[in-house]
Design an enzyme around this catalytic site. Sequence first.
Site, PDB file in Angstrom:
ATOM      1  CB  ALA A  42      90.545  -7.460 -13.691  1.00  0.00           C
ATOM      2  N   GLY A  43      87.587  -8.812 -15.217  1.00  0.00           N
ATOM      3  CA  GLY A  43      86.611  -9.969 -15.175  1.00  0.00           C
ATOM      4  C   GLY A  43      86.936 -10.769 -16.318  1.00  0.00           C
ATOM      5  N   GLY A  74      87.504  -7.925 -19.472  1.00  0.00           N
ATOM      6  CA  GLY A  74      88.685  -7.370 -19.329  1.00  0.00           C
ATOM      7  C   GLY A  74      89.932  -8.258 -19.231  1.00  0.00           C
ATOM      8  CG  ASN A 114      76.793  -2.375 -15.692  1.00  0.00           C
ATOM      9  OD1 ASN A 114      77.157  -2.899 -14.826  1.00  0.00           O
ATOM     10  ND2 ASN A 114      76.692  -3.228 -16.955  1.00  0.00           N
ATOM     11  CB  VAL A 136      83.650  -3.544 -23.667  1.00  0.00           C
ATOM     12  CG1 VAL A 136      83.126  -4.841 -24.078  1.00  0.00           C
ATOM     13  CG2 VAL A 136      84.779  -3.024 -24.411  1.00  0.00           C
ATOM     14  CG  ASN A 149      76.549  -5.108 -23.325  1.00  0.00           C
ATOM     15  OD1 ASN A 149      76.273  -4.263 -24.190  1.00  0.00           O
ATOM     16  ND2 ASN A 149      77.080  -6.254 -23.248  1.00  0.00           N
ATOM     17  NE  ARG A 209      78.009 -13.449 -30.062  1.00  0.00           N
ATOM     18  CZ  ARG A 209      77.752 -12.635 -29.074  1.00  0.00           C
ATOM     19  NH1 ARG A 209      77.083 -11.526 -28.879  1.00  0.00           N
ATOM     20  NH2 ARG A 209      78.341 -12.749 -27.849  1.00  0.00           N
ATOM     21  CG  HIS A 243      75.476  -5.005 -28.477  1.00  0.00           C
ATOM     22  ND1 HIS A 243      75.837  -6.072 -29.074  1.00  0.00           N
ATOM     23  CD2 HIS A 243      76.142  -5.256 -27.218  1.00  0.00           C
ATOM     24  CE1 HIS A 243      76.531  -6.904 -28.571  1.00  0.00           C
ATOM     25  NE2 HIS A 243      76.845  -6.490 -27.489  1.00  0.00           N
TER      26      HIS A 243
HETATM   27  N1  APR Z   1      85.692  -0.190 -11.098  1.00  0.00           N
HETATM   28  C1  APR Z   1      86.319  -1.071 -11.405  1.00  0.00           C
HETATM   29  N2  APR Z   1      86.025  -2.506 -11.767  1.00  0.00           N
HETATM   30  C2  APR Z   1      84.723  -2.761 -11.506  1.00  0.00           C
HETATM   31  C3  APR Z   1      83.866  -1.766 -10.792  1.00  0.00           C
HETATM   32  C4  APR Z   1      84.390  -0.286 -10.566  1.00  0.00           C
HETATM   33  N3  APR Z   1      83.731   0.581 -10.346  1.00  0.00           N
HETATM   34  N4  APR Z   1      82.553  -2.280 -10.920  1.00  0.00           N
HETATM   35  C5  APR Z   1      82.758  -3.679 -11.087  1.00  0.00           C
HETATM   36  N5  APR Z   1      83.904  -3.854 -11.633  1.00  0.00           N
HETATM   37  C6  APR Z   1      84.587  -5.108 -12.202  1.00  0.00           C
HETATM   38  C7  APR Z   1      84.222  -6.256 -11.185  1.00  0.00           C
HETATM   39  O1  APR Z   1      84.961  -6.269  -9.994  1.00  0.00           O
HETATM   40  C8  APR Z   1      84.646  -7.387 -12.106  1.00  0.00           C
HETATM   41  O2  APR Z   1      85.808  -8.256 -11.843  1.00  0.00           O
HETATM   42  O3  APR Z   1      84.286  -5.651 -13.486  1.00  0.00           O
HETATM   43  C9  APR Z   1      84.521  -6.557 -13.688  1.00  0.00           C
HETATM   44  C10 APR Z   1      83.352  -7.304 -14.567  1.00  0.00           C
HETATM   45  O4  APR Z   1      83.695  -8.609 -14.852  1.00  0.00           O
HETATM   46  P1  APR Z   1      82.742  -9.686 -15.175  1.00  0.00           P
HETATM   47  O5  APR Z   1      81.697  -9.846 -14.068  1.00  0.00           O
HETATM   48  O6  APR Z   1      83.442 -10.958 -15.336  1.00  0.00           O
HETATM   49  O7  APR Z   1      81.963  -9.475 -16.351  1.00  0.00           O
HETATM   50  P2  APR Z   1      82.471  -9.493 -18.016  1.00  0.00           P
HETATM   51  O8  APR Z   1      81.947 -10.553 -18.419  1.00  0.00           O
HETATM   52  O9  APR Z   1      83.715  -9.136 -18.023  1.00  0.00           O
HETATM   53  O10 APR Z   1      81.395  -8.320 -18.551  1.00  0.00           O
HETATM   54  C11 APR Z   1      81.748  -6.913 -18.325  1.00  0.00           C
HETATM   55  O11 APR Z   1      81.100  -6.262 -20.676  1.00  0.00           O
HETATM   56  O12 APR Z   1      80.406  -7.431 -22.212  1.00  0.00           O
HETATM   57  C12 APR Z   1      80.034  -6.677 -21.221  1.00  0.00           C
HETATM   58  O13 APR Z   1      77.749  -7.059 -20.802  1.00  0.00           O
HETATM   59  C13 APR Z   1      79.038  -7.324 -20.009  1.00  0.00           C
HETATM   60  O14 APR Z   1      78.662  -5.077 -18.798  1.00  0.00           O
HETATM   61  C14 APR Z   1      79.464  -6.529 -18.965  1.00  0.00           C
HETATM   62  C15 APR Z   1      80.992  -6.313 -19.124  1.00  0.00           C
END
Ligand code: APR
Length: 310
Positions: free
Chosen positions: A10-11, A14, A95, A118, A120, A151, A175
């Site tokens: 939910a970052g 998401g 990851n 999605v 990386n 892009r 990618h």
């Molecule tokens: N289960 C559920 N959520 C998780 C877990 C897990 N085991 N581990 C991490 N998360 C959550 C984090 O708590 C965070 O809210 O994943 C979210 C990631 O959000 P951001 O840090 O904002 O990252 P974001 O920019 O959304 O990118 C996520 O997508 O584009 C790719 O490279 C990017 O690998 C990255 C991913």
Amino acid sequence: MRKKVTVVGAGNVGATVAQRVFDKGYADVVLVDIIEGLPQGKALDMLESGPVLGTDAKVVGSNGYDETANSDVVVITSGIARKPGMSRDDLLLTNMKIVTSVVTEVAKRSPNSVLLPVTNPLDAMAQRAFQVSKFPKNRVVGMAGILDTARFRTFLAQELKVSVEVVSAWVLGGHGDTMVPVVGSTNVGGVPVAKLIPKARLDEIVKRTQNGGAEIVNLLKTGSAYYAPSAAVVQMVESILLDKKQILPCTVYLEGEYGIKGLFVGVPVKLGAGGVDQVIQFDLTSEESAALQKSAAAVAELVEVMKKAG
Ligand code: APR
């Protein structure tokens, strides 16, 4: 009954995917994250936008997976994102563990879903999701090519002062820095782009496309891109849920197509209700073909590192 889309993570990416899907109104959304309160708070905030937007879809947040049962599509964005100076490959082992645990949970509860990784480094994470879920290859489709292509199209439209809609382009391969903007299949209003932009300038635009993610990371400093990535995910979700059969560059498991075997790499595919309907075979120049092989080799290296890590 409305379709159901789960978004794990939910970052930035998401939550923006969840918002874009919710806004469309044709699917209920479940948002999952490990941080307590985060998915619940974002989901409730989105739900409360429904009366204003005219959306009756439901969106709920959770720290568990029971609410995700029987999803049609599961988008996986959980994991860490890049900071300045990091490559996507630097995220690999962290990851990999996150994607492994998430896919184990979602695959059990939504055995007929289409998984859209999605996180990386994308191609390696798609490979992992495929292995862990044991889903058929047509139901694991990674998001990268639409973003890289968007892009490329943005930069070409800016250069030629035309609508982005008339730029038809393709970026294939992994990618990463080795992605392959396929100049030979790129045209603007039907005219090959190589006839419109001198080679030296076109090379610069190709380079900028390849570094498109890093350009955003360097500006943001605290994270990576999410508006364009989430828009790209939603195009895939829509093609699947509405069985549109769009032809889009996506990361899929190849078994000999383009001379690549046993690897997830970005190629054009037809996306419909069951996921990947078909891999579309383009005629590539020998230079483009060699670049695609090189890109696949870079993905294979990451897969090898994952294998050794277990
Ligand atoms: N289960 C559920 N959520 C998780 C877990 C897990 N085991 N581990 C991490 N998360 C959550 C984090 O708590 C965070 O809210 O994943 C979210 C990631 O959000 P951001 O840090 O904002 O990252 P974001 O920019 O959304 O990118 C996520 O997508 O584009 C790719 O490279 C990017 O690998 C990255 C991913």
